[in-house]
Design a protein around this motif. Structure first.
Motif, mmCIF file in Angstrom:
data_model
loop_
_atom_site.group_PDB
_atom_site.id
_atom_site.type_symbol
_atom_site.label_atom_id
_atom_site.label_comp_id
_atom_site.label_asym_id
_atom_site.label_seq_id
_atom_site.Cartn_x
_atom_site.Cartn_y
_atom_site.Cartn_z
ATOM 1 N N SER A 17 0.827 -1.209 0.000
ATOM 2 C CA SER A 17 0.000 0.000 0.000
ATOM 3 C C SER A 17 0.863 1.262 0.000
ATOM 4 N N ARG A 18 1.976 1.200 0.737
ATOM 5 C CA ARG A 18 2.890 2.373 0.734
ATOM 6 C C ARG A 18 3.422 2.617 -0.659
ATOM 7 N N ARG A 19 3.809 1.530 -1.345
ATOM 8 C CA ARG A 19 4.326 1.704 -2.707
ATOM 9 C C ARG A 19 3.233 2.263 -3.624
ATOM 10 N N ALA A 20 1.994 1.773 -3.426
ATOM 11 C CA ALA A 20 0.880 2.272 -4.238
ATOM 12 C C ALA A 20 0.708 3.771 -4.018
ATOM 13 N N ARG A 21 0.854 4.195 -2.754
ATOM 14 C CA ARG A 21 0.687 5.619 -2.443
ATOM 15 C C ARG A 21 1.804 6.450 -3.063
ATOM 16 N N ASP A 22 3.035 5.951 -2.942
ATOM 17 C CA ASP A 22 4.174 6.664 -3.534
ATOM 18 C C ASP A 22 4.002 6.809 -5.044
ATOM 19 N N LEU A 23 3.598 5.709 -5.655
ATOM 20 C CA LEU A 23 3.445 5.740 -7.108
ATOM 21 C C LEU A 23 2.317 6.692 -7.502
ATOM 22 N N ALA A 24 1.214 6.645 -6.735
ATOM 23 C CA ALA A 24 0.096 7.546 -7.010
ATOM 24 C C ALA A 24 0.566 8.998 -6.937
ATOM 25 N N THR A 25 1.348 9.316 -5.920
ATOM 26 C CA THR A 25 1.857 10.681 -5.773
ATOM 27 C C THR A 25 2.723 11.073 -6.967
#
Ligand SMILES: [Mn+2]
Length: 463
Positions: A7-15
């Protein structure tokens, strides 16, 4: 599994993605590829990013030139993880990868469930991965959860008793919004979109002894159960979804009995019932009501090089794109019927341990696998040997599609493994599932391929 890190990676990528002004999404052309493209395009559009997309079978040098000329940052979806080195050396601009195929290695700007102990072949598709990136952009994107499930089912992640792992989170999101209704039901294809006898006639997983491929027998079977083929009042042809609960049970029991009478193993009878994913907001009696049938619509779009139509449908277009898709489905089904007819009349060649047909120049390479599977369904091929369809692809290579059935798999058939070994030795490449697999070779290697494949299958089946 480390879902928190995922989920952290998903958030970073989304940003990172939301920092871009313009993005081109490049996706695979199958159901998972089109659905994942749609999720990213929709989510980026909603956040004000100027986004376009294209869908393709693979990334070759032509594409790379085309992409480099665009100069837009790129997001690869449902592809890229296996080609990071190539992409890093060839792609000039910034790019991102949202994929679920076994990755070459980890890299910045990539999200792949495999890096977080989530099995990308069974627990999360590219569409599911894209869904979590979209959800990280904005919680409102949870309304895209049905599309997330279509991609997973399109990649056959529900084969082993329903969707599992991270896919369940997507189902939960959809259920909370009343967009997904997951429940146990008859799994036969066409519950929403085919008249009852047609649903039985075209059923090949499992094969229904005496019914599959025999329309008149299906009509008689249903009538014997006292189930009306047409609505007594309105006269409309009835689909499975039109049956009363009691009628559904009667039909399901009868199908069970039929399989038991033919000594079908538990594995096969078990295929009759399973978890299905219904989308209550979609129009009844359409393919879009059911995840599996929705995925078929997308596959039809991809196989006929109309990926854009599929992406638009996933993004919510029920107007012109859906009309076009319906025409495409008709064309698709007609080509399948004609292809099967061709296979019937031109005969399947039989070797000691395999059947094969060479439809080069007759059946398009993207349909040959489906038709090989249908050859079982309509009993053109008997079920004691796997069947292999050959066809010529646009690039001049020979496309190979192999299909088996679950009885053969229980006896040791591993088609993906066999194709990988045999075609690898012939300078081609192949792989896939035990029951369905594909490969490419140089057409000059055809004879040698058939000989080696016959041997490989005989070894697997101990014959
Ligand atoms: Mn995929």
């Amino acid at each position: 599994m480390d879902f928190a890190a995922f989920s952290r990676r998903a958030r970073d990528l989304a940003t990172s993605l939301l920092r871009e002004e313009q993005i081109t999404v490049v996706g695979h052309y199958d159901a998972d590829g089109l659905a994942s493209t749609a999720i990213l395009v929709k989510a980026l559009q909603r956040s004000g990013v100027d986004v376009d997309f294209l869908n393709t079978r693979q990334i070759d040098s032509d594409h790379i030139n085309e992409l480099n000329s665009l100069q837009n940052p790129i997001v690869f979806v449902d592809m890229g993880s296996g080609q990071i080195d190539l992409l890093e050396s060839e792609i000039k601009q910034r790019f991102f990868i949202v994929d679920h195929h076994p990755p070459q290695r980890n890299s910045k700007n990539q999200i792949n469930p495999f890096h977080y102990g989530i099995d990308g072949t069974r627990e999360l598709s590219a569409t599911g991965t894209a869904y979590f990136v979209a959800k990280a952009m904005d919680q409102g994107n949870q309304d895209l959860s049905p599309v997330g499930i279509v991609g997973a089912v399109g990649d056959m992640q529900d084969l082993h008793g329903g969707l599992k792992g991270a896919n369940r989170t997507i189902i939960k999101d959809g259920e909370d919004l009343k967009l997904i209704h997951a429940h146990k039901n008859l799994t036969l294809f066409g519950r929403h979109s085919r008249p009852l006898p047609k649903m039985l006639e075209y059923c090949s997983e499992p094969m229904l002894p005496g019914l599959t491929g025999n329309y008149m027998a299906c009509v008689a079977f249903i009538e014997q159960l006292g189930i009306e083929l047409k609505d007594p009042v309105g006269g409309e042809v009835r689909y499975y979804v039109d049956l009363s609960l009691e009628e559904r049970q009667r039909l399901t029991t009868a199908l069970y009995m039929l399989l038991l009478d033919h000594n079908a193993p538990e594995l096969v009878t078990g295929m009759l019932i399973g978890e299905v994913y219904e989308f209550p907001k979609e129009k009844p009696r359409t393919e879009l009501r059911d995840a599996k049938e929705f995925a078929t619509v997308l596959n039809a779009c991809g196989r006929h090089e109309e990926g854009e139509i599929g992406v638009n449908i996933c993004m919510g277009d029920r107007g012109s794109s859906w009309s076009k898709a319906k025409r495409l489905l008709e064309k698709h089904r007609r080509e399948l019927r004609e292809g099967l007819e061709w296979v019937k009349t031109n005969g399947i060649k039989e070797m000691e341990h395999i059947y094969y047909f060479d439809a080069s120049g007759v059946i398009r390479d993207t349909l040959v696998g489906v038709i090989a599977g249908m050859a079982y369904g309509s009993m053109v091929a008997k079920s004691e040997k796997p069947i292999i369809g050959l066809s010529l692809a646009d690039d001049g290579s020979m496309k190979i599609s192999a299909r088996g059935n679950y009885d053969l798999v229980r006896s040791g058939l591993r088609l993906g493994e066999a194709l990988r070994d045999v075609c690898g030795r012939l300078g081609g490449e192949g792989g896939g599932h035990d029951v369905a697999a594909g490969a490419r070779i140089d057409p000059s290697k055809k004879k040698e391929f058939l000989r080696l494949m016959d041997i490989a299958v005989s070894r697997q089946l101990n014959r």
